[in-house]
Design a protein around this motif. Structure first.
Motif, PDB file in Angstrom:
ATOM      1  N   LEU A 138       0.877  -0.970  -0.091  1.00 37.45           N
ATOM      2  CA  LEU A 138       0.172  -0.042   0.086  1.00 37.45           C
ATOM      3  C   LEU A 138       0.958   1.119   0.060  1.00 37.45           C
ATOM      4  CD1 LEU A 138      -2.569  -1.207   2.683  1.00 37.45           C
ATOM      5  CD2 LEU A 138      -2.882  -1.356   0.209  1.00 37.45           C
ATOM      6  N   GLU A 139       0.359   2.250   0.171  1.00 31.22           N
ATOM      7  CA  GLU A 139       1.045   3.713   0.260  1.00 31.22           C
ATOM      8  C   GLU A 139       0.864   4.312   1.692  1.00 31.22           C
ATOM      9  OE1 GLU A 139       1.762   7.813  -2.277  1.00 31.22           O
ATOM     10  OE2 GLU A 139       0.374   6.343  -2.895  1.00 31.22           O
ATOM     11  N   HIS A 140       1.930   4.250   2.499  1.00 33.96           N
ATOM     12  CA  HIS A 140       1.790   4.845   3.774  1.00 33.96           C
ATOM     13  C   HIS A 140       3.242   5.444   4.131  1.00 33.96           C
ATOM     14  CE1 HIS A 140       0.055   5.564   7.589  1.00 33.96           C
ATOM     15  NE2 HIS A 140       0.641   4.556   8.373  1.00 33.96           N
ATOM     16  N   ARG A 141       3.359   5.933   5.316  1.00 37.37           N
ATOM     17  CA  ARG A 141       4.674   6.427   5.893  1.00 37.37           C
ATOM     18  C   ARG A 141       5.632   5.501   5.535  1.00 37.37           C
ATOM     19  NH1 ARG A 141       6.188   8.487  10.155  1.00 37.37           N
ATOM     20  NH2 ARG A 141       4.564   7.752  11.486  1.00 37.37           N
ATOM     21  N   THR A 233      -9.977   7.151   8.151  1.00 36.42           N
ATOM     22  CA  THR A 233      -9.152   7.850   9.388  1.00 36.42           C
ATOM     23  C   THR A 233     -10.016   9.295   9.468  1.00 36.42           C
ATOM     24  OG1 THR A 233      -7.144   6.824   8.964  1.00 36.42           O
ATOM     25  CG2 THR A 233      -7.302   8.767  10.378  1.00 36.42           C
ATOM     26  N   PHE A 234     -10.108   9.862   8.465  1.00 35.65           N
ATOM     27  CA  PHE A 234     -10.903  11.238   8.262  1.00 35.65           C
ATOM     28  C   PHE A 234     -11.933  11.502   7.448  1.00 35.65           C
ATOM     29  CE2 PHE A 234      -6.258  11.732   8.807  1.00 35.65           C
ATOM     30  CZ  PHE A 234      -6.223  12.575   9.921  1.00 35.65           C
ATOM     31  N   GLY A 235     -12.814  12.446   7.589  1.00 32.91           N
ATOM     32  CA  GLY A 235     -14.005  12.646   6.706  1.00 32.91           C
ATOM     33  C   GLY A 235     -13.298  13.499   5.681  1.00 32.91           C
ATOM     34  N   ALA A 242      -5.664  13.991   5.328  1.00 33.10           N
ATOM     35  CA  ALA A 242      -5.377  12.580   4.974  1.00 33.10           C
ATOM     36  C   ALA A 242      -4.388  12.242   4.120  1.00 33.10           C
ATOM     37  CB  ALA A 242      -6.666  11.991   4.374  1.00 33.10           C
ATOM     38  N   ARG A 243      -4.298  13.077   2.853  1.00 27.36           N
ATOM     39  CA  ARG A 243      -3.176  12.701   2.047  1.00 27.36           C
ATOM     40  C   ARG A 243      -1.858  12.971   2.707  1.00 27.36           C
ATOM     41  NH1 ARG A 243      -2.031  11.018  -2.809  1.00 27.36           N
ATOM     42  NH2 ARG A 243      -0.350  12.038  -3.950  1.00 27.36           N
ATOM     43  N   LYS A 244      -1.609  13.986   3.500  1.00 29.43           N
ATOM     44  CA  LYS A 244      -0.483  14.539   4.150  1.00 29.43           C
ATOM     45  C   LYS A 244      -0.014  13.579   4.878  1.00 29.43           C
ATOM     46  CE  LYS A 244       1.452  18.051   7.158  1.00 29.43           C
ATOM     47  NZ  LYS A 244       1.202  19.230   7.884  1.00 29.43           N
TER      48      LYS A 244
END
Length: 312
Positions: A138-141, A233-235, A242-244
């Motif tokens: 996936l794409e995460h930190r 996680t977010f609305g 969320a993207r940041k």
């Protein structure tokens, strides 16, 4: 087959939601339970359910952030203290072995069972005669994975009546036909198993994704899933945030479910910003794109129904 949510919060625990852990209860299918992620306090959460750590067969970690990992030493040692002696397999990104072995060595923990750590890459990470598990990046930190659990097709019901009409009594030949084997009768005639079995029963497909930005590749990975578990996680009002931080919104999760033609979407990994009913806005945003959406909460479970026989 049931999904039990032990923790549905994001980042840190709140009074309403513990950090992430999901159990896939396959007591009927395998007599075991699988766990996906193991945030701090997971062993305490399980104590408040009917689930038993002694039945834990496999433990999958999506990524090595603490809210998905810090409960692992406690679960491993509690499993031993509960008397479990069966082998345990752990799956997760590179670094999982160092974390587990260091925690157990430094604490001088005793485990009364053997275990194997599998540091995964994309592709098939486990397969037996019942089920196959695939992983995708996936794409995460940090490196994060999603897992797809594919229950294999089962033979259709044996047509006892047709066999009895031919004068074949119940016995070993019935078992052969059930296994898909053709049989030869004493008079030399040959019976094809396919003529005495109903249509096969399709297996169920469950996709559980770790933390991630919204990704088009997860559409193919989640294709036709019976259940897709996706972080929310977010609305929408925090889409940029969320993207940041490499997360997804509820609406983005719903888009993935819709494009993948999943049957059910379950939202989890909810930010502690949404409390006291505020998280219902996330459910509303998702339902605008994908009606069959559920918002997970701690100790909630979802039964995954068996599919009907395929007649294709």
């Amino acid at each position: 087959m049931e999904l039990h949510f032990m923790g549905t919060g994001a980042g840190m625990p709140s009074k309403e939601r513990n950090v992430t852990s999901i159990c896939l209860n396959m007591n009927e299918e395998r007599g075991t339970m699988w766990m996906f992620d193991c945030g701090e306090g997971t062993q305490h959460q399980i104590l408040r359910t009917s689930l038993k750590l002694g039945r834990l067969e496999k433990l999958f970690i999506t990524h090595l952030h603490g809210d998905h990992l810090y409960g692992l030493p406690g679960v491993l040692t509690s499993r031993s203290n509960h008397g479990a002696e069966t082998h345990l397999d752990l799956y997760g990104p590179a670094g999982l072995r160092a974390f587990v072995e260091t925690a157990l060595r430094v604490s001088e923990a005793f485990l009364g069972y053997t275990y194997t750590i599998h540091e995964v890459e994309e592709g098939v990470v486990f397969e037996d005669e019942q089920v196959r598990v695939l992983a995708t990046k996936l794409e995460h930190r940090i490196e994060s994975f999603g897992y797809r659990i594919e229950e294999k097709e089962k033979p259709g019901r044996l047509c006892h009546e047709k066999l009895k009409a031919l004068g074949i009594p119940p016995g070993p030949q019935y078992a052969q036909i059930k296994r898909g084997e053709d049989i030869t009768l004493t008079d030399g005639s040959r019976l094809k198993s396919a003529d005495f079995l109903e249509a096969p029963i399709p297996g169920r497909q469950v996709v559980i994704l770790g933390d991630t930005r919204v990704l088009n590749k997860t559409i193919a990975f989640s294709k036709n899933a019976d259940v897709l578990v996706h972080e929310a996680t977010f609305g929408q009002e925090r889409e940029a945030l969320a993207r940041k931080y490499y997360h997804a919104t509820a609406a983005q999760a719903a888009h993935i479910a819709s494009e993948a033609k999943a049957a059910t979407l379950i939202l989890t990994h909810i930010s502690s910003r949404y409390q006291h009913g505020e998280e219902q806005t996330l459910l509303k945003e998702a339902k605008e794109q994908f009606e069959n959406t559920h918002l997970a909460r701690d100790f909630w479970y979802f039964s995954i129904p068996r599919k009907t026989a395929s007649h294709s």
